[in-house]
Design a protein around this motif. Structure first.
Motif, PDB file in Angstrom:
ATOM      1  N   UNK A 158       0.810  -1.220   0.000  1.00 54.51           N
ATOM      2  CA  UNK A 158       0.000   0.000   0.000  1.00 54.51           C
ATOM      3  C   UNK A 158       0.842   1.267   0.000  1.00 54.51           C
ATOM      4  N   UNK A 159       2.137   1.124   0.089  1.00 55.67           N
ATOM      5  CA  UNK A 159       2.986   2.303   0.040  1.00 55.67           C
ATOM      6  C   UNK A 159       3.610   2.628   1.393  1.00 55.67           C
ATOM      7  N   UNK A 160       4.582   3.540   1.369  1.00 56.20           N
ATOM      8  CA  UNK A 160       5.332   3.908   2.572  1.00 56.20           C
ATOM      9  C   UNK A 160       4.450   4.591   3.611  1.00 56.20           C
ATOM     10  N   UNK A 271      14.330   1.395   5.336  1.00 49.72           N
ATOM     11  CA  UNK A 271      14.436   0.208   4.479  1.00 49.72           C
ATOM     12  C   UNK A 271      13.275   0.164   3.490  1.00 49.72           C
ATOM     13  N   UNK A 272      12.062   0.497   3.979  1.00 50.11           N
ATOM     14  CA  UNK A 272      10.878   0.481   3.110  1.00 50.11           C
ATOM     15  C   UNK A 272      10.997   1.563   2.036  1.00 50.11           C
ATOM     16  N   UNK A 273      11.507   2.746   2.422  1.00 48.18           N
ATOM     17  CA  UNK A 273      11.677   3.825   1.443  1.00 48.18           C
ATOM     18  C   UNK A 273      12.687   3.423   0.367  1.00 48.18           C
ATOM     19  N   UNK A 274      13.766   2.753   0.777  1.00 55.32           N
ATOM     20  CA  UNK A 274      14.747   2.281  -0.193  1.00 55.32           C
ATOM     21  C   UNK A 274      14.134   1.225  -1.129  1.00 55.32           C
ATOM     22  N   UNK A 275      13.303   0.353  -0.551  1.00 55.69           N
ATOM     23  CA  UNK A 275      12.645  -0.668  -1.363  1.00 55.69           C
ATOM     24  C   UNK A 275      11.665  -0.038  -2.336  1.00 55.69           C
ATOM     25  N   UNK A 276      10.914   0.981  -1.881  1.00 56.61           N
ATOM     26  CA  UNK A 276       9.973   1.650  -2.761  1.00 56.61           C
ATOM     27  C   UNK A 276      10.671   2.375  -3.890  1.00 56.61           C
ATOM     28  N   UNK A 277      11.819   3.000  -3.572  1.00 59.96           N
ATOM     29  CA  UNK A 277      12.558   3.694  -4.629  1.00 59.96           C
ATOM     30  C   UNK A 277      13.104   2.709  -5.655  1.00 59.96           C
ATOM     31  N   UNK A 278      13.501   1.527  -5.177  1.00 61.76           N
ATOM     32  CA  UNK A 278      14.014   0.507  -6.100  1.00 61.76           C
ATOM     33  C   UNK A 278      12.902  -0.017  -6.999  1.00 61.76           C
ATOM     34  N   UNK A 279      11.702  -0.198  -6.461  1.00 61.25           N
ATOM     35  CA  UNK A 279      10.587  -0.714  -7.251  1.00 61.25           C
ATOM     36  C   UNK A 279      10.109   0.323  -8.267  1.00 61.25           C
ATOM     37  N   UNK A 280      10.225   1.624  -7.875  1.00 60.63           N
ATOM     38  CA  UNK A 280       9.787   2.671  -8.786  1.00 60.63           C
ATOM     39  C   UNK A 280      10.753   2.782  -9.972  1.00 60.63           C
TER      40      UNK A 280
END
Length: 280
Positions: A158-160, A271-280
């Motif tokens: 659902x997002x950060x 960690x979640x923000x880094x994962x979201x940036x990688x997925x984007x």
């Protein structure tokens, strides 16, 4: 609460057994002291010793008695002298208060785990795009910090922002669980000296009743009531001090775990923000 009741039951059984042994030992000691005094009297009648020897014996006897009377014997003697009607409520406050303290200490000891390695494993799992493995790492780790991280990972899709809201909400729940039962400990900290002071007031009333009945204000008349008053006060204060020490330790432990929860939450969001940036 079931753990608390189990601890109370065990401590109650132990205390009851100790109390029974105390009274049994007192009866045996009284009988032994009486027999010893009778033997000493018969020996003094049968034999006449010089005055110097008698004085030396009288000087050595108190020292020997002081050595025999240990802290345990003095404590149980004062407990009996303080009147069971007022000493047992104070002892009960100590038992129940210690039960809550022990339960909290065990819970906090199990909750305090090293989360640095857990977060490293979560980060590695997310770097390899394996969300389920990251969840398993949190699920298999005990403690409130792992539970908070698991709730955050459950809303990773659902997002950060959703992860942050879940972490904050569930963090408040876990913080309240850490403090569960502390209000009962504060209750018994306040109750113990109050019971002691109540025994003091009753002992003073008893002393004045004795004065009125005897029509005399000599120390021997008021000694019984005054002793009950002072002993109950002392035991009540001692119980409050013991529980206060445990309570302060528990508060310090809660503050330490809460700080770890906040630090781990920030690390998880990074960690979640880094994962979201990688997925984007």
């Amino acid at each position: 609460m079931k753990k608390v009741f189990a601890i109370i039951a065990l401590m109650g059984v132990f205390t009851f057994g100790m109390t029974q042994s105390v009274f049994a030992q007192d009866e045996e000691e009284v009988a032994a002291d009486t027999a010893a005094l009778e033997q000493v009297d018969s020996a003094n009648v049968a034999e006449e010793e010089p005055a110097a020897v008698e004085e030396a014996a009288e000087e050595e006897a108190p020292e020997a008695q002081v050595e025999e009377i240990g802290m345990y014997k003095q404590l149980k003697t004062k407990f009996i002298e303080g009147s069971a009607g007022w000493m047992f409520p104070v002892a009960l406050a100590l038992i129940i208060g210690l039960a809550f303290c022990i339960e909290r200490i065990i819970y906090l000891a199990l909750a305090d785990v090293k989360t640095k390695s857990m977060l490293e494993d979560v980060e590695k799992a997310l770097d390899s795009d394996n969300v389920e493995k990251a969840k398993d790492v949190c699920r298999n780790t005990r403690g409130p910090i792992a539970s908070i991280c698991y709730q955050g990972l459950m809303r990773l899709k659902d997002g950060a922002d959703s992860v942050e809201k879940a972490v904050v909400a569930y963090g408040a729940v876990q913080a309240s669980n850490l403090e569960k039962g502390c209000s009962w400990i504060t209750l018994f900290i306040a109750m113990a000296p109050s019971l002691g002071f109540l025994g003091t007031v009753v002992g003073m009333v008893q002393a004045f009743d004795d004065i009125q009945a005897a029509g005399d204000i000599s120390p021997t008349v008021v000694a019984g009531g005054m002793k009950v008053a002072l002993i109950t006060t002392i035991f009540g204060i001692v119980v409050a001090l013991v529980l206060q020490l445990f309570y302060n330790y528990i508060l310090a432990k809660i503050e330490s775990i809460t700080a770890q929860m906040e630090d781990s939450t920030i690390s998880l969001l990074d960690i979640v923000a880094k994962y979201g940036a990688k997925k984007a």
